[in-house]
Every structure is written in structure tokens, then in C-alpha cells.
Design a protein around this motif. Sequence first.
Motif, short mmCIF file in Angstrom:
data_model
loop_
_atom_site.label_atom_id
_atom_site.label_comp_id
_atom_site.label_asym_id
_atom_site.label_seq_id
_atom_site.Cartn_x
_atom_site.Cartn_y
_atom_site.Cartn_z
N LEU A 31 0.72 -1.35 -0.10
CA LEU A 31 -0.14 -0.15 -0.06
C LEU A 31 0.69 1.31 0.05
CD1 LEU A 31 -2.74 1.41 -0.07
CD2 LEU A 31 -2.96 0.90 2.47
N GLU A 32 1.78 1.31 0.86
CA GLU A 32 2.73 2.47 0.96
C GLU A 32 3.22 2.77 -0.51
OE1 GLU A 32 5.35 3.69 3.68
OE2 GLU A 32 4.76 2.46 5.38
N ALA A 33 3.82 1.72 -1.30
CA ALA A 33 4.38 2.00 -2.80
C ALA A 33 3.33 2.56 -3.46
CB ALA A 33 4.74 0.68 -3.18
N LEU A 34 2.06 2.11 -3.39
CA LEU A 34 0.93 2.83 -4.30
C LEU A 34 0.68 4.18 -3.83
CD1 LEU A 34 -1.55 -0.41 -4.17
CD2 LEU A 34 -0.08 0.47 -6.19
N ILE A 35 0.82 4.38 -2.56
CA ILE A 35 0.60 5.88 -2.24
C ILE A 35 1.60 6.60 -2.64
CG2 ILE A 35 0.66 7.09 -0.03
CD1 ILE A 35 -0.88 4.83 1.49
N ASP A 36 2.97 6.34 -2.68
CA ASP A 36 4.07 7.06 -2.99
C ASP A 36 4.08 7.20 -4.34
OD1 ASP A 36 5.12 7.20 -0.61
OD2 ASP A 36 6.39 5.37 -0.67
N LYS A 37 3.63 6.41 -5.20
CA LYS A 37 3.64 6.39 -6.70
C LYS A 37 2.43 7.76 -6.82
CE LYS A 37 2.73 4.01 -10.90
NZ LYS A 37 2.22 2.64 -11.33
N GLN A 38 1.48 7.64 -6.36
CA GLN A 38 0.27 8.52 -6.45
C GLN A 38 0.69 9.84 -5.98
OE1 GLN A 38 -2.73 7.85 -8.01
NE2 GLN A 38 -3.37 10.03 -7.86
N VAL A 39 1.43 9.86 -4.93
CA VAL A 39 1.85 11.26 -4.49
C VAL A 39 2.80 11.92 -5.60
CG1 VAL A 39 3.38 12.36 -2.71
CG2 VAL A 39 1.61 10.81 -2.04
N GLU A 40 3.81 10.79 -6.09
CA GLU A 40 4.70 11.34 -7.01
C GLU A 40 4.19 11.95 -8.11
OE1 GLU A 40 8.45 9.53 -9.59
OE2 GLU A 40 7.70 8.46 -7.74
#
Length: 288
Positions: free
Chosen positions: A19-28
Motif C-alpha cells: 500500500l505504501e508503494a502505491l501511495i508513494d507512486k500517486q503522490v509522485e
Amino acid sequence: MKVLFVINTKSGTQSDINLEALIDKQVEQTGIEKLIYYMQGDDEQNIKAAIASFKPNCMAVAGGDGTVNMAARILAHTAVTLLIIPSGSANGMAKELSIFRVEQAISLLSTGALRQIDMISINGIPSIHLADVGLNARVVKRFEEDRRRGILTYARHLFGEIFLMKHYRFYIIYDGKQIKRKAVSLTFANATRYGTGAVINPAGVLDDGQFELIIVKPFPNIKLPSIAWKMFRNKLHTSDYVEILCCKEAFIRCSKRTTLQVDGEIIGKTKEFRVEVMRRALTLLVPE
């Protein structure tokens, strides 16, 4: 845009999703400013404190229906939008909104639309989805006490309760009318379906200013397959054993204390229920 992510790591079975990786991708991709809170205890007060200090536009909640209910209680009648990330066992409210996958939910931060919905209050306890007493509430209680999760576990407890089915007498006052009914369950419905996909409330609309009382009358065990078929075909209202009342407020008294569940969480046993609409109480981020 500022987003507070609330993550229940103990919810559901999707541990393989980063989930954190998906969040980081969206934030980027979008430039969202984020704060992540992992649920750990005394969460309601901690989340309120995080909202007060971080001042998010949106709170994205990863968890099951119980976690979503907690978030809805916190955000009711505020300007903060709620995004549901389905990572529980049933994810009933997420499915109601056509949010089926974690990745899809995260993408709504850039593609989603805003929708205001009603909530309902049962004895002062807010519900965003479905609450009930009787048969399903007892199944939910069994399910909560079982360390196993999933639809098969729920089904096993359902069949266990069917063969021990209890009947209740309800005295109901709704919108100025008074009736008495014998029933095996009574559902207070804002939404239409359980996380299994079974439709308990075909008449449900999330923002119509009313809720439904679904009365399931005593039925022979042999009729269970027929009732289940109607639920999964969105035709429960055609059953001789089901009555649906549309209400804005209701007072219900039961012949004996019975278990109340709200959005998948067991509240306890009680005999009286006061139910009211919380009109346009919550703003959600949903698929267009």
C-alpha cells in the motif's frame, strides 16, 4: 491537496499489496501532500488530533467496514472528504460505491468525483452502511469471535444460526405509523448490499433523505436457498417473507434484548432502537 492516510494493518487479507508503494507512486504523480497514520489503539482521538494539526482536504482509509465506520463518525458534518480503500474482509461500503480494488481507490485521488451521502443514527451511533438486529447480527458476532476470515467462514456461521433460528416480536413506530411484526431479523439500511454481494435493500439510495427497515419474517429452513437466490438476484422485495418500510425516523421496541451490529461491529444487546436520518452528513470521493 493534503491527504491523511489511515491504515488498519490488521484488517482483511491483502497483506501482499504494498500500500505504501502505491501511495508513494500517486503522490509522485500528483504532488499530493501526505501524512500516514497506522492504527494502533486510541485511534479515534489520535486521528482527530492528526486532522486538527495536518488539516487535510481528504482522509483515505484502508480497512474494512468497521474502520470505515470509525472514519465516517469522525468526518460526519465536516469539510473533509472520505476515500475508502478496500482492504477488509467484506468491504461492503466500498463495493456499494463500485470501489473494488486498492489500486483503483488510490487512483481516485486524481480521477474521483465528490458525492454527498446520508448516514443513519441508531441510538446515537452513526452508520454509513447497514445495521441490524437478529439473525445477521448474531452471525457477525460469531464471525468476530472466529480467527478465520472470508466469505466461507461467514457462510458457515450463517448456516449454524439458521438451524438455531430465533424469533422476535417488534413494535415499530415509523413516520407516524404503528405496526407489530414477528421477525427473525430487522435491518436498518442506508446502503443496499452486504460485502458478499447479497442485496438486502433493493430500494436503497445513499442520498435520498430516508432509510429502509427490512423485516425478515420467520421462514422454514427449506426456504433459505430461495431467499438467498433472491438476495443475489436483487429481488428480495418479491419474497413473501420480507417487508420493506421506507422511513425518515423510527422507534422500535423488541420483545427481548438482542444483539445490535452496526457496519460489521457488534455494539451489544438492547431492546429499544431509535433510528434517524443524518441528512447529507458525509462527502465521499467516488468513481465518476
